[in-house]
Structures are given as C-alpha cells and as structure tokens.
Design a protein around this motif. Structure first.
Motif, short mmCIF file in Angstrom:
data_model
loop_
_atom_site.label_atom_id
_atom_site.label_comp_id
_atom_site.label_asym_id
_atom_site.label_seq_id
_atom_site.Cartn_x
_atom_site.Cartn_y
_atom_site.Cartn_z
N LEU A 1 -17.23 -11.11 -17.69
CA LEU A 1 -18.44 -11.92 -17.82
C LEU A 1 -18.05 -13.23 -16.62
O LEU A 1 -18.97 -13.41 -16.26
N ALA A 2 -16.95 -13.39 -16.28
CA ALA A 2 -16.55 -14.07 -15.24
C ALA A 2 -16.71 -13.65 -14.12
O ALA A 2 -17.39 -13.46 -12.80
N THR B 1 -5.34 -18.80 -17.77
CA THR B 1 -6.31 -18.97 -17.38
C THR B 1 -7.56 -18.88 -16.45
O THR B 1 -7.95 -18.50 -16.03
N ALA B 2 -7.73 -19.59 -17.60
CA ALA B 2 -9.12 -20.72 -16.72
C ALA B 2 -8.71 -21.38 -14.77
O ALA B 2 -10.10 -20.90 -14.22
N GLU B 3 -7.66 -21.73 -14.86
CA GLU B 3 -7.96 -21.78 -13.21
C GLU B 3 -7.06 -20.07 -12.01
O GLU B 3 -8.24 -19.58 -11.52
N THR B 4 -6.36 -18.72 -13.06
CA THR B 4 -7.29 -17.34 -12.67
C THR B 4 -8.25 -17.36 -12.91
O THR B 4 -8.76 -16.29 -11.79
N LEU B 5 -9.31 -17.47 -13.24
CA LEU B 5 -10.57 -16.61 -13.81
C LEU B 5 -11.41 -17.77 -12.77
O LEU B 5 -12.38 -17.22 -11.58
N GLU C 1 -17.30 -21.34 -13.47
CA GLU C 1 -16.38 -22.20 -13.78
C GLU C 1 -16.15 -22.33 -15.67
O GLU C 1 -16.26 -21.36 -16.03
N VAL C 2 -14.87 -23.06 -15.04
CA VAL C 2 -14.26 -22.22 -16.49
C VAL C 2 -14.05 -23.95 -17.43
O VAL C 2 -13.03 -24.41 -16.87
N GLU C 3 -14.68 -24.14 -18.89
CA GLU C 3 -13.99 -25.12 -19.23
C GLU C 3 -12.91 -24.52 -20.29
O GLU C 3 -13.13 -23.71 -20.93
N VAL C 4 -11.72 -25.30 -20.94
CA VAL C 4 -11.48 -25.11 -21.53
C VAL C 4 -11.25 -26.38 -22.85
O VAL C 4 -11.40 -27.10 -22.74
N LEU C 5 -11.34 -25.36 -24.32
CA LEU C 5 -10.81 -26.03 -25.98
C LEU C 5 -9.83 -24.92 -26.26
O LEU C 5 -9.63 -24.22 -26.62
N ARG C 6 -8.90 -26.31 -26.56
CA ARG C 6 -7.92 -26.16 -27.26
C ARG C 6 -8.37 -26.25 -29.33
O ARG C 6 -8.81 -27.39 -29.16
#
Length: 252
Positions: free
Chosen positions: A21-22, A41-45, A52-57
């Motif tokens: 999807l990225a 993963t966010a940094e790599t993609l 833009e990659v947002e993360v939710l733990r």
C-alpha cells in the motif's frame, strides 16, 4: 492522499500489506504491540516510498487497545485491514480458556468493533474499503481458531450484504499456509506441509487487492487452495478436520 490502517502491521501478511500500500502511494496508520518494530517499520516505509506513516501501539486483546484504534478510525481512513491474529498452542481441550478468550477478542470482537467504527465515515463519504483477514481454516473444523475465522468470513459476507453500497468494498481474505512468523509464534510444527502449499505473503496481498477491486467478497489465494475449499464443501466436517490436522498442524 488516501490512508490505510493496518492491524498486525509489523510482520507477515500485515507487513506485506503495508509495503504494497505504501508502494501504491497510500499514507499508512500501522497498529501493532511492539513499539520498536512499529517505529522501525514506519521509518523504513516512509523513506522508501515517501508516504506519511503514523503508528499506534495497541494490544487488540485489551479493551483499551481496541478503543484507541476505534478513535483513530472515527477520524477517517479509506481502507481498513483487520489483519491482527494469532494461534494458540495445542488443541481446544489443551488450551486455557483465558487464551481462547484472548483469541476471540482479537479475531472477532476487535474486527467487529473496528469495522463498526470505520463504516459511518465511509458511508458519509460514499466510498471506502475493508479487508478482514481470515484463513482457509475457516472452511475446516479445527477448534477455536477455525471457528473464529469462520465467524470473520460470515461477518464479512453479512455486512457486505447489509451495506448494499457499490462504492464501499468489503472482503474476507482466506489464505492457506503463508511463510510468516505466525507458525513459529504458536510453536506449530509445519514440516509435514508440502512445499507446494506454502504461499508468499506479497502474492497473497496482491491477490487480495485485485479481488477487492473486482468486488469479490471471499478471496482464497492460489488455485490449489481454491480447489481444497471447493472439495471441503462435500466432505463431512469431522473428516475434513482430521485431514487438516494430519496434513500440517502438529504442536511441539
């Protein structure tokens, strides 16, 4: 820019969805339990594809984790991929009830609640898509795991029917054996699975996205698994369950 939210996004099929999807230019919201893997993963993609990659733990076996993701979905996304899941070690009578309930929380309650959170916004905008990752196990009698995935398939077909909106697509993805961390985490011995029945996660994702565009409601990647599912409809459940167990799923 369209945005996709993926649960269980740092490994296996979820990570494959994130990469694809990225690559297709969608911004991402990645949900998983491991904060370090999320960040990596966010940094790599982000660097590789310029999205833009947002993360939710979030732990989707906990109410607080589900609620956190529900809140983000209510803010709006264009694609929801309910992918998070796991397998328990042992057969039904060997597994503690608490572990079975955690599985049902992730496989069923979380899928229900997240789908319910995202749909109002999609209906208001008149577009959107949901992919619920089930398993080919949904078509065989194999304890709580199979039962939970059968629920995912039935739920997906039901909401697709109830929606009746051509611009909101809903799909249940039912892969077979995929080379991921899934089996190792559940301590499954898979040496009896023939090489021909192992699928590649990227190929599974490509099939899912193609079937989503075609309006398919239940996607079974690979012609071999399509054939197995077709045959399973004519085999008594107790026999198909024994065959499934004998073919590939023993436990250490």
């Amino acid at each position: 820019m369209p945005t996709a939210l993926i649960t269980g996004a740092t490994a296996g099929i979820g990570a494959a969805f994130a990469r694809r999807l990225a690559k297709d230019g969608l911004d991402l919201v990645l949900v998983a339990r491991d904060e370090q893997r999320l960040a990596e993963t966010a940094e790599t993609l982000g660097k590789q594809f310029g999205v833009e990659v947002e993360v939710l733990r979030a732990d989707l076996a906990e109410d607080a984790g589900i609620a956190l993701v529900e809140d983000r979905l209510r803010a709006g996304v264009d694609l929801l991929v309910n992918n998070a899941g796991f397998g328990n070690r042992g057969t039904y009578l060997d597994v503690p009830v608490e572990d079975e309930l955690r599985m049902l929380k992730v496989h069923c309650e979380a899928v229900l609640r997240l789908t319910s959170a995202v749909l109002p916004g999609m209906r208001e905008r008149g577009k959107g898509a949901i992919i619920n990752v089930a398993s080919v196990a949904a078509f065989f009698a194999r304890g709580t795991y199979s039962a939970s995935k059968a629920w995912v398939v039935s739920f997906t077909e039901g909401i697709a029917q109830d929606l009746g909106e051509p611009d909101i697509s809903v799909l249940a993805l039912c892969p077979g054996f995929v080379r991921t961390e899934f089996h190792e985490r559940a301590r499954m011995e898979t040496s009896k699975v023939p090489d021909a029945f192992w699928l590649n996660a990227d190929d599974v994702v490509a099939t899912a996205l193609r079937d989503l565009k075609r309006g398919v409601r239940v996607s079974v990647p690979d012609v071999r698994y399509k054939a197995l599912v077709g045959v399973a409809k004519f085999i008594p459940k107790n026999l198909s369950g024994r065959l499934s167990s004998r073919t590939g799923r023993r436990y250490d």
